[in-house]
Design an enzyme around this catalytic site. Structure first.
Site, PDB file in Angstrom:
ATOM      1  N   TYR A  66       0.853  -1.178   0.000  1.00  0.00           N
ATOM      2  CA  TYR A  66       0.000   0.000   0.000  1.00  0.00           C
ATOM      3  C   TYR A  66       0.896   1.237   0.000  1.00  0.00           C
ATOM      4  CZ  TYR A  66      -3.684   3.186   1.787  1.00  0.00           C
ATOM      5  OH  TYR A  66      -4.564   4.220   1.992  1.00  0.00           O
ATOM      6  N   LYS A  86      -1.212  -1.114  -4.267  1.00  0.00           N
ATOM      7  CA  LYS A  86      -2.254  -0.082  -4.194  1.00  0.00           C
ATOM      8  C   LYS A  86      -1.506   1.238  -4.201  1.00  0.00           C
ATOM      9  CE  LYS A  86      -5.945   1.673  -1.168  1.00  0.00           C
ATOM     10  NZ  LYS A  86      -5.503   3.073  -1.038  1.00  0.00           N
TER      11      LYS A  86
END
EC number: 4.1.3.3
Length: 310
Positions: free
Chosen positions: A147, A177
């Site tokens: 992330y 992400k």
């Protein structure tokens, strides 16, 4: 519950809603709203995958115990309804992250994601890779996503640099992400990406640019309440109708530009979701402040002027 199947089974694509955490008015987690929330996303917004306990879910304001309870409820209620549930397990403590990763494997999550720790920050790509490796190693069958959100973490390791040789260190690695505005780095991530990886974009107001760069999907908070419109954007792009895709993207930008003038933070974003969806997700948890009523009504009015019902 059984441990998940090997990581290569499913590729994460399309729209993924970064979910808000339901709280009571007293600030306790409210599990009763989760089933309704999932139905709303699927039936009203056409969103079929979720990213839980992330930034939008106020994960850093939750205890490890609360995150476990929430993750289990999301996975349980999403079974047979959502395509994938990715659980964010990143913490400032390596041990807490490992505990949450192991728990995610036990409850049947479809993947885990980890943010870079941002109090004691990894200062090199190698340090960040080592931290991620240690988390992924305790749940080796789960697809693992990094992330990337440098504006929040202050960890400015390039996504492309992190990807270099990552699968040798983390065999379960399945993508990023990417919640950053550096489209050059994002493009390099897509260019380097392997066929079984997913590079998902996380800046909602710039999604069309990311799609042009080859994004496999998107993770965002606004997809909770404008997912049906953004699905239209993605479909228009796939069909080569850039005028329609651009028109929808500009509408998203118009809404968020208006909201930012009224302090568009997580508290305002969550209240907008409450207003649009009719769900009772409660206020945010301190230190995030609740949304002033006047702000919520102004943004809601703007929302309805831009986006008709799906």
């Amino acid at each position: 519950m059984s441990v998940m199947a090997p990581a290569a089974d499913k590729k994460l694509t399309g729209l993924v809603a970064a979910t808000f955490t339901p709280f009571t008015t007293q600030g306790e987690i409210n599990l009763r709203e989760i089933a309704h929330y999932i139905d709303y996303l699927k039936e009203k917004q056409g969103v079929n995958s979720i990213f839980v306990n992330g930034t939008t879910g106020e994960s850093m304001s939750l205890t490890v115990a609360e995150r476990k309870i929430l993750a289990e409820e999301w996975c349980l209620k999403a079974k047979g309804k959502m395509d994938q549930v990715v659980v964010h397990v990143g913490c400032m403590s390596l041990k807490d992250s490992q505990e949450l990763a192991q728990h995610a494997a036990q409850i049947g999550a479809d993947g885990i994601a980890v943010i870079a720790p941002f109090f004691f920050k990894p200062t090199t790509t190698e340090a960040l890779k080592n931290f991620l490796h240690e988390v992924a190693s305790v749940a080796p069958t789960l697809p693992f996503y990094y992330y990337h959100i440098p504006a929040v973490t202050g960890v400015n390791v390039l996504g492309r640099d992190l990807m270099e040789g990552i699968e040798e260190l983390i065999p379960s690695f399945r993508g990023v992400k990417f919640s950053g505005s550096d489209l050059m780095d994002f493009g390099q991530c897509v260019s380097y990406s392997q066929p079984h990886w997913s590079v998902l974009y996380g800046v909602d107001e710039q999604l069309l640019a990311a799609l042009a760069m080859g994004a496999h999907g998107a993770v965002g908070s606004t997809y909770n309440y404008i997912g049906c419109h953004v699905n239209e954007l993605m479909l228009a792009f796939e069909k080569g109708n850039l005028i329609q895709a651009r028109t929808i993207q500009f509408k998203v930008q118009e809404l968020l530009s208006f909201a930012k003038k009224l302090r568009f933070d997580l508290g305002v974003n969550k209240q907008l979701m409450n207003e649009v969806s009719g769900l009772c997700l409660g206020p945010p948890r301190l230190p995030v402040m609740p949304c002033p009523h006047a702000h919520a009504q102004s943004i809601l009015q703007k929302y309805h002027s831009i986006f008709p019902e799906c």
